[in-house]
Design a protein around this motif. Structure first.
Motif, PDB file in Angstrom:
ATOM      1  N   ARG A   8       0.840  -1.198   0.000  1.00 56.35           N
ATOM      2  CA  ARG A   8       0.000   0.000   0.000  1.00 56.35           C
ATOM      3  C   ARG A   8       0.870   1.241   0.000  1.00 56.35           C
ATOM      4  O   ARG A   8       1.837   1.339   0.732  1.00 56.35           O
ATOM      5  N   ASN A   9       0.507   2.183  -0.830  1.00 51.17           N
ATOM      6  CA  ASN A   9       1.254   3.423  -0.975  1.00 51.17           C
ATOM      7  C   ASN A   9       0.458   4.551  -0.318  1.00 51.17           C
ATOM      8  O   ASN A   9      -0.674   4.822  -0.716  1.00 51.17           O
ATOM      9  N   PRO A  10       1.033   5.221   0.702  1.00 48.54           N
ATOM     10  CA  PRO A  10       0.277   6.263   1.401  1.00 48.54           C
ATOM     11  C   PRO A  10      -0.074   7.460   0.519  1.00 48.54           C
ATOM     12  O   PRO A  10      -0.981   8.218   0.833  1.00 48.54           O
ATOM     13  N   ASN A  11       0.615   7.652  -0.589  1.00 45.72           N
ATOM     14  CA  ASN A  11       0.337   8.783  -1.473  1.00 45.72           C
ATOM     15  C   ASN A  11      -0.678   8.448  -2.560  1.00 45.72           C
ATOM     16  O   ASN A  11      -0.945   9.252  -3.429  1.00 45.72           O
ATOM     17  N   ARG A  12      -1.228   7.260  -2.507  1.00 40.03           N
ATOM     18  CA  ARG A  12      -2.136   6.804  -3.544  1.00 40.03           C
ATOM     19  C   ARG A  12      -3.554   6.681  -2.985  1.00 40.03           C
ATOM     20  O   ARG A  12      -3.735   6.296  -1.841  1.00 40.03           O
ATOM     21  N   PRO A  55     -18.052 -15.621  13.205  1.00 41.71           N
ATOM     22  CA  PRO A  55     -18.027 -14.264  13.764  1.00 41.71           C
ATOM     23  C   PRO A  55     -17.309 -13.300  12.823  1.00 41.71           C
ATOM     24  O   PRO A  55     -16.464 -13.706  12.022  1.00 41.71           O
ATOM     25  N   PRO A  56     -17.643 -12.029  12.915  1.00 41.68           N
ATOM     26  CA  PRO A  56     -16.974 -11.045  12.049  1.00 41.68           C
ATOM     27  C   PRO A  56     -15.512 -10.878  12.427  1.00 41.68           C
ATOM     28  O   PRO A  56     -15.142 -11.054  13.588  1.00 41.68           O
ATOM     29  N   ASN A  57     -14.686 -10.557  11.456  1.00 45.82           N
ATOM     30  CA  ASN A  57     -13.274 -10.290  11.710  1.00 45.82           C
ATOM     31  C   ASN A  57     -13.131  -8.772  11.864  1.00 45.82           C
ATOM     32  O   ASN A  57     -12.944  -8.055  10.891  1.00 45.82           O
ATOM     33  N   TYR A  58     -13.241  -8.304  13.100  1.00 46.30           N
ATOM     34  CA  TYR A  58     -13.233  -6.868  13.359  1.00 46.30           C
ATOM     35  C   TYR A  58     -11.914  -6.222  12.962  1.00 46.30           C
ATOM     36  O   TYR A  58     -11.893  -5.088  12.520  1.00 46.30           O
ATOM     37  N   LEU A  59     -10.827  -6.951  13.107  1.00 47.92           N
ATOM     38  CA  LEU A  59      -9.526  -6.400  12.740  1.00 47.92           C
ATOM     39  C   LEU A  59      -9.487  -6.084  11.240  1.00 47.92           C
ATOM     40  O   LEU A  59      -9.030  -5.018  10.831  1.00 47.92           O
ATOM     41  N   GLU A  60      -9.998  -6.994  10.426  1.00 49.62           N
ATOM     42  CA  GLU A  60     -10.050  -6.773   8.976  1.00 49.62           C
ATOM     43  C   GLU A  60     -10.952  -5.589   8.618  1.00 49.62           C
ATOM     44  O   GLU A  60     -10.639  -4.797   7.739  1.00 49.62           O
ATOM     45  N   ILE A  61     -12.057  -5.476   9.334  1.00 48.92           N
ATOM     46  CA  ILE A  61     -12.986  -4.374   9.068  1.00 48.92           C
ATOM     47  C   ILE A  61     -12.323  -3.040   9.428  1.00 48.92           C
ATOM     48  O   ILE A  61     -12.414  -2.070   8.672  1.00 48.92           O
ATOM     49  N   PHE A  62     -11.639  -2.999  10.569  1.00 49.83           N
ATOM     50  CA  PHE A  62     -10.908  -1.788  10.954  1.00 49.83           C
ATOM     51  C   PHE A  62      -9.860  -1.428   9.908  1.00 49.83           C
ATOM     52  O   PHE A  62      -9.724  -0.273   9.523  1.00 49.83           O
ATOM     53  N   GLU A  63      -9.087  -2.426   9.459  1.00 54.72           N
ATOM     54  CA  GLU A  63      -8.054  -2.171   8.454  1.00 54.72           C
ATOM     55  C   GLU A  63      -8.666  -1.570   7.190  1.00 54.72           C
ATOM     56  O   GLU A  63      -8.123  -0.623   6.622  1.00 54.72           O
ATOM     57  N   LEU A  80     -11.476   0.088   6.908  1.00 54.49           N
ATOM     58  CA  LEU A  80     -11.985   1.424   7.200  1.00 54.49           C
ATOM     59  C   LEU A  80     -10.858   2.450   7.240  1.00 54.49           C
ATOM     60  O   LEU A  80     -10.940   3.508   6.617  1.00 54.49           O
ATOM     61  N   TYR A  81      -9.779   2.122   7.944  1.00 57.32           N
ATOM     62  CA  TYR A  81      -8.668   3.066   8.087  1.00 57.32           C
ATOM     63  C   TYR A  81      -7.914   3.290   6.779  1.00 57.32           C
ATOM     64  O   TYR A  81      -7.336   4.345   6.575  1.00 57.32           O
ATOM     65  N   SER A  82      -7.910   2.302   5.905  1.00 56.92           N
ATOM     66  CA  SER A  82      -7.200   2.479   4.639  1.00 56.92           C
ATOM     67  C   SER A  82      -8.084   3.137   3.576  1.00 56.92           C
ATOM     68  O   SER A  82      -7.602   3.500   2.513  1.00 56.92           O
ATOM     69  N   ILE A 116     -17.679  -1.070   3.034  1.00 54.90           N
ATOM     70  CA  ILE A 116     -17.665   0.177   3.796  1.00 54.90           C
ATOM     71  C   ILE A 116     -18.690   1.163   3.227  1.00 54.90           C
ATOM     72  O   ILE A 116     -19.342   1.891   3.968  1.00 54.90           O
ATOM     73  N   GLU A 117     -18.881   1.161   1.936  1.00 56.40           N
ATOM     74  CA  GLU A 117     -19.759   2.120   1.270  1.00 56.40           C
ATOM     75  C   GLU A 117     -21.248   1.808   1.451  1.00 56.40           C
ATOM     76  O   GLU A 117     -22.045   2.715   1.609  1.00 56.40           O
ATOM     77  N   ASN A 118     -21.617   0.554   1.404  1.00 58.23           N
ATOM     78  CA  ASN A 118     -23.014   0.140   1.394  1.00 58.23           C
ATOM     79  C   ASN A 118     -23.503  -0.138   2.819  1.00 58.23           C
ATOM     80  O   ASN A 118     -22.933  -0.971   3.522  1.00 58.23           O
ATOM     81  N   ASP A 119     -24.592   0.533   3.242  1.00 54.89           N
ATOM     82  CA  ASP A 119     -25.117   0.373   4.604  1.00 54.89           C
ATOM     83  C   ASP A 119     -25.512  -1.064   4.918  1.00 54.89           C
ATOM     84  O   ASP A 119     -25.143  -1.608   5.954  1.00 54.89           O
ATOM     85  N   ASP A 120     -26.276  -1.688   4.026  1.00 56.21           N
ATOM     86  CA  ASP A 120     -26.746  -3.050   4.282  1.00 56.21           C
ATOM     87  C   ASP A 120     -25.585  -4.040   4.359  1.00 56.21           C
ATOM     88  O   ASP A 120     -25.549  -4.903   5.237  1.00 56.21           O
ATOM     89  N   LEU A 121     -24.651  -3.913   3.446  1.00 59.35           N
ATOM     90  CA  LEU A 121     -23.498  -4.811   3.434  1.00 59.35           C
ATOM     91  C   LEU A 121     -22.629  -4.611   4.678  1.00 59.35           C
ATOM     92  O   LEU A 121     -22.148  -5.574   5.280  1.00 59.35           O
ATOM     93  N   PHE A 122     -22.447  -3.366   5.083  1.00 60.54           N
ATOM     94  CA  PHE A 122     -21.660  -3.095   6.294  1.00 60.54           C
ATOM     95  C   PHE A 122     -22.341  -3.694   7.526  1.00 60.54           C
ATOM     96  O   PHE A 122     -21.698  -4.353   8.341  1.00 60.54           O
ATOM     97  N   ASN A 123     -23.632  -3.487   7.639  1.00 58.14           N
ATOM     98  CA  ASN A 123     -24.363  -4.024   8.795  1.00 58.14           C
ATOM     99  C   ASN A 123     -24.317  -5.546   8.841  1.00 58.14           C
ATOM    100  O   ASN A 123     -24.150  -6.133   9.913  1.00 58.14           O
ATOM    101  N   SER A 124     -24.441  -6.186   7.698  1.00 56.37           N
ATOM    102  CA  SER A 124     -24.360  -7.654   7.700  1.00 56.37           C
ATOM    103  C   SER A 124     -22.933  -8.121   7.974  1.00 56.37           C
ATOM    104  O   SER A 124     -22.732  -9.160   8.602  1.00 56.37           O
ATOM    105  N   THR A 125     -21.928  -7.364   7.546  1.00 54.46           N
ATOM    106  CA  THR A 125     -20.530  -7.743   7.782  1.00 54.46           C
ATOM    107  C   THR A 125     -20.179  -7.674   9.262  1.00 54.46           C
ATOM    108  O   THR A 125     -19.521  -8.563   9.782  1.00 54.46           O
ATOM    109  N   ILE A 126     -20.631  -6.629   9.953  1.00 53.11           N
ATOM    110  CA  ILE A 126     -20.265  -6.504  11.369  1.00 53.11           C
ATOM    111  C   ILE A 126     -21.073  -7.432  12.274  1.00 53.11           C
ATOM    112  O   ILE A 126     -20.710  -7.627  13.427  1.00 53.11           O
TER     113      ILE A 126
END
Length: 188
Positions: free
Chosen positions: A61-65, A95-103, A105-107, A73-83
């Protein structure tokens, strides 16, 4: 482009799928990084531009890109079902992989982006009420964000839940005391 072919027993045993070789050196960039794949049949070829982009985006991953945010992350229904997690083909809960979801979101967004703030609040509210999820994130870079949300932004029940989780696990009793003192000072 095929570089070479190795005949024989390459496709048996250890190598039951393609093997990709990637230059991970410090001086390689996305355009010059050597990426080649050896197929099961033994042919070695340089990866085309689209497969190179997939590998570069996933592992370098390139921080300048700017990377497009995942649909999750974009779709409400998909996000709610993922978490909430899901069930596998056998009907067993996964169970959901919260670490992956955080990654993801932050990226995808800066911390002050409205969608980041919304998703972060949704995610931390669920995690702070689930003691096992909270304990899994203690040693990650996201844990202080959970604490901040519980102490400063969050409703009182989130802070109480976090404190109970930490208090119940003897390994984290000292952290619980520090958190209690931090909360009593108003997060300062």
């Amino acid at each position: 482009a095929v570089v070479s072919t190795q005949s024989g027993h390459y496709g048996r045993g250890l190598y039951n799928s393609d093997v990709t070789f990637v230059d991970c050196g410090e001086n390689s960039d996305d355009d010059s990084r050597y990426i080649a794949t050896r197929k099961i049949d033994g042919t070695l070829h340089h990866n085309d531009r689209s497969s190179r982009d997939i590998i570069n985006n996933a592992f370098f991953r390139n921080p300048n890109r700017i990377y497009p945010p995942p649909l999750m992350i974009e779709n409400d229904d998909l996000f709610n079902s993922t978490i909430k997690g899901f069930t596998n083909d056998d009907g067993a809960p996964v169970p959901p992989n919260y670490l992956e979801i955080f990654e993801s979101l932050y990226s995808s967004y800066p911390k002050d982006h409205p969608l980041f703030i919304k998703r972060h609040q949704q995610l931390t509210s669920i995690i702070l009420l689930d003691s096992s999820a909270t304990l899994k994130l203690i040693k990650t870079r996201f844990f202080m964000d959970l604490v901040t949300r519980a102490v400063i932004e969050g409703p009182e029940n989130l802070l109480i839940s976090l404190r109970k989780t930490l208090q119940s696990d003897l390994k984290y009793r000292k952290l619980h005391i520090e958190l209690k003192n931090f909360a009593q000072k108003g997060g300062k």
